[in-house]
Design an enzyme around this catalytic site. Sequence first.
Site, PDB file in Angstrom:
ATOM      1  N   ASP A  71       0.823  -1.155  -0.014  1.00 20.43           N
ATOM      2  CA  ASP A  71       0.088  -0.270  -0.037  1.00 20.43           C
ATOM      3  C   ASP A  71       0.870   1.228   0.102  1.00 20.43           C
ATOM      4  OD1 ASP A  71       0.661  -0.799   2.702  1.00 20.43           O
ATOM      5  OD2 ASP A  71      -0.600   0.769   3.632  1.00 20.43           O
ATOM      6  N   GLU A 136       0.167  -0.739   5.747  1.00 16.72           N
ATOM      7  CA  GLU A 136       1.255  -0.316   6.625  1.00 16.72           C
ATOM      8  C   GLU A 136       0.973   1.159   6.634  1.00 16.72           C
ATOM      9  OE1 GLU A 136       5.079   1.302   7.908  1.00 16.72           O
ATOM     10  OE2 GLU A 136       4.063   1.861   6.010  1.00 16.72           O
TER      11      GLU A 136
END
Length: 381
Positions: A71, A136
Amino acid sequence: MATDPARLTADLVRCPSVTPEEGGALALLESLLSGAGFRCVRVDRGGVANLLARWGEKGAVRSFGFNGHTDVVPVGDEDAWSVPPFAAEERDGVLYGRGATDMKSGVAAFAAAAVDFVQETPPGDGAILLAITGDEEGPAVDGTAALLDWMAAEGEAMSVCLVGEPTSRERLGDTVKIGRRGSLNAVFTVTGVQGHAAYPHRAKNPLPAMARLMDRLASAELDNGTEHFDPSTLAVVTIDTGNPATNVIPAACRATVNVRFNDRHTGESLSAWLRSEAAAVAETFGVGIDLRISVSGEAFLTPPGPFSDLVARAVEAETGVTPELSTSGGTSDARFVKDHCPVVEFGLVGKSMHQVDEHVPLPHIHSLKAIYARILRDFFA
């Protein structure tokens, strides 16, 4: 044929995986790893996509883990970019795009190194695990934490784990992270009594109390540092009344502080100190002070030893640079992994991460793969 980590990085950058969107990145990795003999399991939780890939037997005597995320943060003002942020455009040997540095290149490098390693020199009694999350850059509640919860329930385990975050400061190889500072956010709301500025005796102004409290907190010396950590810091990041008038004493004022702390403290001990300071100021000024605290990570250290030595030797062998063992920087998912097994972090130079025109030199991606490959060879030797 060797797996090209630069091409894989470009393919991952083209996946618009702005947290928490998967964007096709984990599906791409699952296809690559499954084709190389890894057993892949999606460990999705709370709307977040996660992938665990294992080569070798569950419960192997030696298991090496990699952890990373696909991400990315939002692109911001797309018009400010000189290239489309998800086009993975290459210019003069440099790859541009959101996530090019943080950290699709790191994931590509360790995935490529792992694929080639198990195909060329498979460890007979060992296992390699890749724990890759899509959460994250976001709340990080259902990302690596979900992967580790699933692993514990399923009897999966890593003997050691390397997180591929960008750790190098100026030159590839100059820094290996063996720990991280803790991080705490505290939001204070001081409540008084609203009134006319010409008649302050009829009001109870929350601003002097807030000013005193923020000064006390910002002036405090939390510590002088420890053997492996710099001194802890407290930063006042916002003070706000929301008051547009010049003749009104507001009823309330809010402020937020961020504390980055070393292993002399815990989130609990700092919370107790903040509450004590707030209570003292509230009593002095006769106001109410509400406090909300969130701890996003505790300080931790993987003491220098065999694992950090193995990583440092591989870095030096491939780059000619002797890395510094550091605990600087913000938080990372290593804060979750440290409860599972010894963890260190090593990756690219992170200067352009989260910036407009984020980029990575293509040779650095190949060098990173070579470092990870050497680490695997040395670990299983």
